[in-house]
Design a protein around this motif. Structure first.
Motif, PDB file in Angstrom:
ATOM      1  N   LYS A  36       0.838  -1.193   0.000  1.00 56.63           N
ATOM      2  CA  LYS A  36       0.000   0.000   0.000  1.00 56.63           C
ATOM      3  C   LYS A  36       0.871   1.241   0.000  1.00 56.63           C
ATOM      4  O   LYS A  36       1.955   1.253   0.596  1.00 56.63           O
ATOM      5  CB  LYS A  36      -0.930   0.004   1.215  1.00 56.63           C
ATOM      6  N   ILE A  37       0.375   2.297  -0.622  1.00 56.03           N
ATOM      7  CA  ILE A  37       1.178   3.508  -0.771  1.00 56.03           C
ATOM      8  C   ILE A  37       1.560   4.110   0.576  1.00 56.03           C
ATOM      9  O   ILE A  37       2.682   4.596   0.763  1.00 56.03           O
ATOM     10  CB  ILE A  37       0.429   4.544  -1.650  1.00 56.03           C
ATOM     11  N   GLN A  38       0.652   4.035   1.559  1.00 49.36           N
ATOM     12  CA  GLN A  38       0.958   4.592   2.883  1.00 49.36           C
ATOM     13  C   GLN A  38       2.076   3.819   3.555  1.00 49.36           C
ATOM     14  O   GLN A  38       2.965   4.405   4.184  1.00 49.36           O
ATOM     15  CB  GLN A  38      -0.301   4.589   3.768  1.00 49.36           C
ATOM     16  N   ASP A  39       2.070   2.498   3.396  1.00 48.57           N
ATOM     17  CA  ASP A  39       3.140   1.671   3.958  1.00 48.57           C
ATOM     18  C   ASP A  39       4.470   1.976   3.274  1.00 48.57           C
ATOM     19  O   ASP A  39       5.523   1.990   3.914  1.00 48.57           O
ATOM     20  CB  ASP A  39       2.809   0.184   3.799  1.00 48.57           C
ATOM     21  N   THR A  40       4.414   2.192   1.961  1.00 52.14           N
ATOM     22  CA  THR A  40       5.629   2.517   1.206  1.00 52.14           C
ATOM     23  C   THR A  40       6.215   3.844   1.698  1.00 52.14           C
ATOM     24  O   THR A  40       7.427   3.972   1.892  1.00 52.14           O
ATOM     25  CB  THR A  40       5.315   2.611  -0.302  1.00 52.14           C
ATOM     26  N   LYS A  41       5.349   4.813   1.932  1.00 46.70           N
ATOM     27  CA  LYS A  41       5.810   6.108   2.436  1.00 46.70           C
ATOM     28  C   LYS A  41       6.481   5.947   3.802  1.00 46.70           C
ATOM     29  O   LYS A  41       7.562   6.498   4.039  1.00 46.70           O
ATOM     30  CB  LYS A  41       4.623   7.077   2.548  1.00 46.70           C
ATOM     31  N   ILE A  42       5.859   5.188   4.679  1.00 48.38           N
ATOM     32  CA  ILE A  42       6.406   4.992   6.032  1.00 48.38           C
ATOM     33  C   ILE A  42       7.778   4.320   5.953  1.00 48.38           C
ATOM     34  O   ILE A  42       8.729   4.723   6.637  1.00 48.38           O
ATOM     35  CB  ILE A  42       5.431   4.162   6.898  1.00 48.38           C
ATOM     36  N   THR A  43       7.872   3.289   5.112  1.00 50.72           N
ATOM     37  CA  THR A  43       9.135   2.560   4.964  1.00 50.72           C
ATOM     38  C   THR A  43      10.256   3.488   4.496  1.00 50.72           C
ATOM     39  O   THR A  43      11.365   3.477   5.052  1.00 50.72           O
ATOM     40  CB  THR A  43       8.984   1.402   3.956  1.00 50.72           C
ATOM     41  N   LEU A  44       9.966   4.306   3.494  1.00 44.26           N
ATOM     42  CA  LEU A  44      10.998   5.181   2.941  1.00 44.26           C
ATOM     43  C   LEU A  44      11.355   6.319   3.901  1.00 44.26           C
ATOM     44  O   LEU A  44      12.530   6.700   4.015  1.00 44.26           O
ATOM     45  CB  LEU A  44      10.542   5.747   1.601  1.00 44.26           C
ATOM     46  N   GLU A  45      10.367   6.839   4.595  1.00 39.04           N
ATOM     47  CA  GLU A  45      10.632   7.945   5.518  1.00 39.04           C
ATOM     48  C   GLU A  45      11.583   7.515   6.638  1.00 39.04           C
ATOM     49  O   GLU A  45      12.372   8.325   7.143  1.00 39.04           O
ATOM     50  CB  GLU A  45       9.328   8.477   6.104  1.00 39.04           C
TER      51      GLU A  45
END
Length: 619
Positions: A368-377
């Motif tokens: 999910k895009i939100q999970d991807t954002k969290i991972t990268l941040e």
């Protein structure tokens, strides 16, 4: 012990301050030998208290350097080019070397930046930097000069030492090489030398290197092969000859011969990690994944090569980790790829490409895009600053998530002073989201810098795509003041075609048409993402305004890269049938298109232009 800096310079007003600033605290004297500057080089040198001497250039670097040495009064000479600087953390090391009575010559590690701007991509060399003065040392050779001693036949190798001190060199950057036309200057000197000594191994090697810089690979190979016929492992330039011969063979896709030379090279120099790395890269290219993985893992177990065997930096570190990540990505083993990308970042925190690849892989694996954002941040720490937001924007922009990219760029913008690059990136995000007027608003804020002209042309596209004809015309008129007129001509042609107005042939000369091809395909690359199908089809008529037999091949590759595989296949076929044009990359794409078309976007969005003369106007 007194230290004299010696620099040969001509029209180096942009570089000289950086050079002098990097050593002014450790040198006692600055000697600048000017060979005919027409800019402010001499004034700048005098502002730093340098002793400036004018010298009539005679196409001989040794003569100029030896003249500089004669002016030096210090016990030691530090020799540098104007487009170099000493690594700030290494400056004090130089001072400690001057009291060593056992050594007369020191070689330092030169890192030459290559490409469009200083960054991760560098080439490595060893160069003489410190020379004991008043001992008879001088240079010989018109170009790529060598040190000798006029008081003795051979230099005592015991008095020569390599030090891990880094000098950064900016002269190989694309813009610098173009401005100074260095290859042509050097080749003129080498031609004279080779006329006198046609079998000289060193001159042949250097001529090959000049052709390599010009990307004339066939000519480079010709000279490297001649030099390799009399290969002597003990010569200082021999490892470099091997490395450049191999990279030239790779550029020409002569893989069998490349592998043979790689294996020969490793018998001469078992510690030459670069060759192990290039061998693994070749296996990767050939999709021999098991051998490639084994090769890159071997690199990770090897110690750093001695400086004289070092060309590509950190192949025993982040480069091999990243290559392993790429292989596992291709194999769709995303978990293993993630592991190696993380190791890459640990090894080289300033190298951001792994984050782009992690983002791609997370999206491919259905995250999910939100999970991807969290991972990268998480890679940027707990508190995100403007730089982190800007980098995250770049990452999501690179994978086509323009709405997410826009949000990050906006956060960066809110924390920064006015930033032209961020404005441009905000504009591009909105442009690819097809929010043309919002994009126009951001592009309008770009008032200077390297993005200024590009923003102006993007504003023209925004207005054409918004059907704001009058403002598009006004912007085109404004852009006519830009230096590169050919670009303006193509945008003017597209404005007419989009409005169903006629436009004359731009060029029916094949050589001149080449200058328009890249401009047209830059526009097509934007329009295939953003324009309505009917506008994109109109834009294809730009290809009929020039005379080029590569347009169908480039169009096929454009379709392929944007996932329109059936269209790509059709254009590859037409390129072969009409122009007899295909290359190895095209053949690979053509083969892949057949399988990919079954699950790709096919022909539903962009129809092929009718064949009533289009693309074959001059055939």
């Amino acid at each position: 012990m007194l230290l004299s800096l010696c620099v040969i310079a001509k029209n180096e007003e942009k570089n000289l301050p950086r050079c002098i600033e990097s050593v002014r605290d450790i040198v006692d004297e600055i000697i600048i030998v000017d060979t005919g500057s027409t800019d402010d080089t001499v004034k700048i040198a005098e502002c730093y208290g340098a002793k400036v001497f004018c010298y009539q250039w005679n196409d001989n670097f040794s003569d100029a350097k030896n003249f500089a040495f004669l002016q030096a009064t210090g016990d030691w000479i530090l020799t540098m080019d104007a487009d170099e600087e000493i690594n700030s953390s290494d400056r004090e090391k130089i001072c400690s070397l001057l009291d060593n009575d056992a050594i007369d010559i020191y070689l330092f590690h030169t890192l030459s930046y290559v490409g469009s701007s200083p960054g991760v991509d560098t080439a490595s060399n060893l160069n003489i930097r410190l020379i004991r003065n008043h001992k008879g040392y001088q240079y010989t050779g018109a170009i790529h000069e060598q040190i000798c001693n006029c008081n003795q036949e051979m230099i005592d190798r015991g008095k020569v030492k390599i030090e891990e001190i880094t000098v950064y060199h900016y002269g190989y950057l694309d813009v610098v090489a173009t401005e100074k036309n260095k290859p042509n200057r050097n080749m003129k000197i080498l031609e004279i030398l080779l006329e006198a000594q046609p079998r000289d191994n060193f001159h042949l090697f250097n001529m090959g290197s000049e052709y390599l810089r010009l990307r004339k690979y066939e000519k480079a190979l010709e000279y490297y092969k001649k030099a390799y016929e009399d290969f002597m492992p003990g010569l200082a330039h021999s490892p470099k000859l091997l490395f450049k011969l191999i990279t030239t063979l790779d550029a020409l896709q002569m893989y069998e011969e490349e592998m043979r030379i790689l294996n020969e090279g490793l018998t001469y120099y078992p510690q030459f990690v670069d060759l192990e790395y290039l061998k693994a890269c070749l296996f990767h290219k050939q999709k021999k994944y098991t051998l490639a993985i084994k090769g890159f893992k071997k690199c990770l177990t090897m110690e750093s090569a001695p400086l004289q065997l070092r060309n590509i930096n950190e192949v025993e570190g982040y480069r091999s980790y990243y290559a392993l990540g790429e292989i596992h990505s291709e194999l769709e083993d995303y978990e293993e790829a993630y592991h190696y990308y993380v190791e890459t970042i640990k090894s080289k925190p300033s190298f951001y490409m792994p984050l782009h690849r992690i983002a791609e892989n997370l999206m491919k694996s259905g995250r999910k895009i939100q999970d991807t954002k969290i991972t990268l941040e998480k890679f940027f720490g707990k508190k995100l600053n403007a730089g982190a937001f800007a980098k995250l924007g770049e990452i999501f922009f690179s994978i086509g998530k323009y709405d997410i990219a826009f949000d990050y760029f906006l956060k960066a913008c809110e924390q920064m002073k006015p930033n032209q690059n961020i404005y441009y990136n905000l504009g591009m995000s909105q442009f690819y989201l097809k929010h043309y007027q919002e994009a126009y608003h951001w592009f309008e804020k770009v008032e200077e810098g390297k993005c200024y002209e590009e923003a102006a042309y993007k504003m023209i596209l925004c207005e054409i795509l918004s059907n704001h004809t009058e403002n598009a015309d006004r912007l085109i008129q404004t852009a006519s003041n830009f230096e590169y007129k050919k670009k303006n001509k193509i945008y003017e042609a597209f404005r007419n075609l989009a409005a169903d107005l006629p436009y004359p042939v731009v060029s029916d000369n094949k050589e001149e048409s080449q200058q328009y091809v890249n401009i047209i395909f830059m526009i097509l690359n934007d329009l295939i993402k953003t324009a309505a199908p009917e506008i994109f089809e109109k834009s294809l008529q730009l290809l009929n305004l020039i005379d080029s037999d590569e347009v169908l091949l480039k169009l096929a590759k454009l379709y392929y890269r944007h996932g329109y595989y059936r269209l790509a296949y059709q254009e590859f076929i037409r390129s072969i049938n009409i122009f007899n044009r295909i290359d190895k990359e095209g053949l690979e794409m053509m083969r892949n298109s057949i399988d990919l078309a079954r699950g790709g976007k096919g022909c539903n969005r962009y129809k092929k232009v009718k064949e009533s003369g289009e693309y074959v106007r001059n055939n």
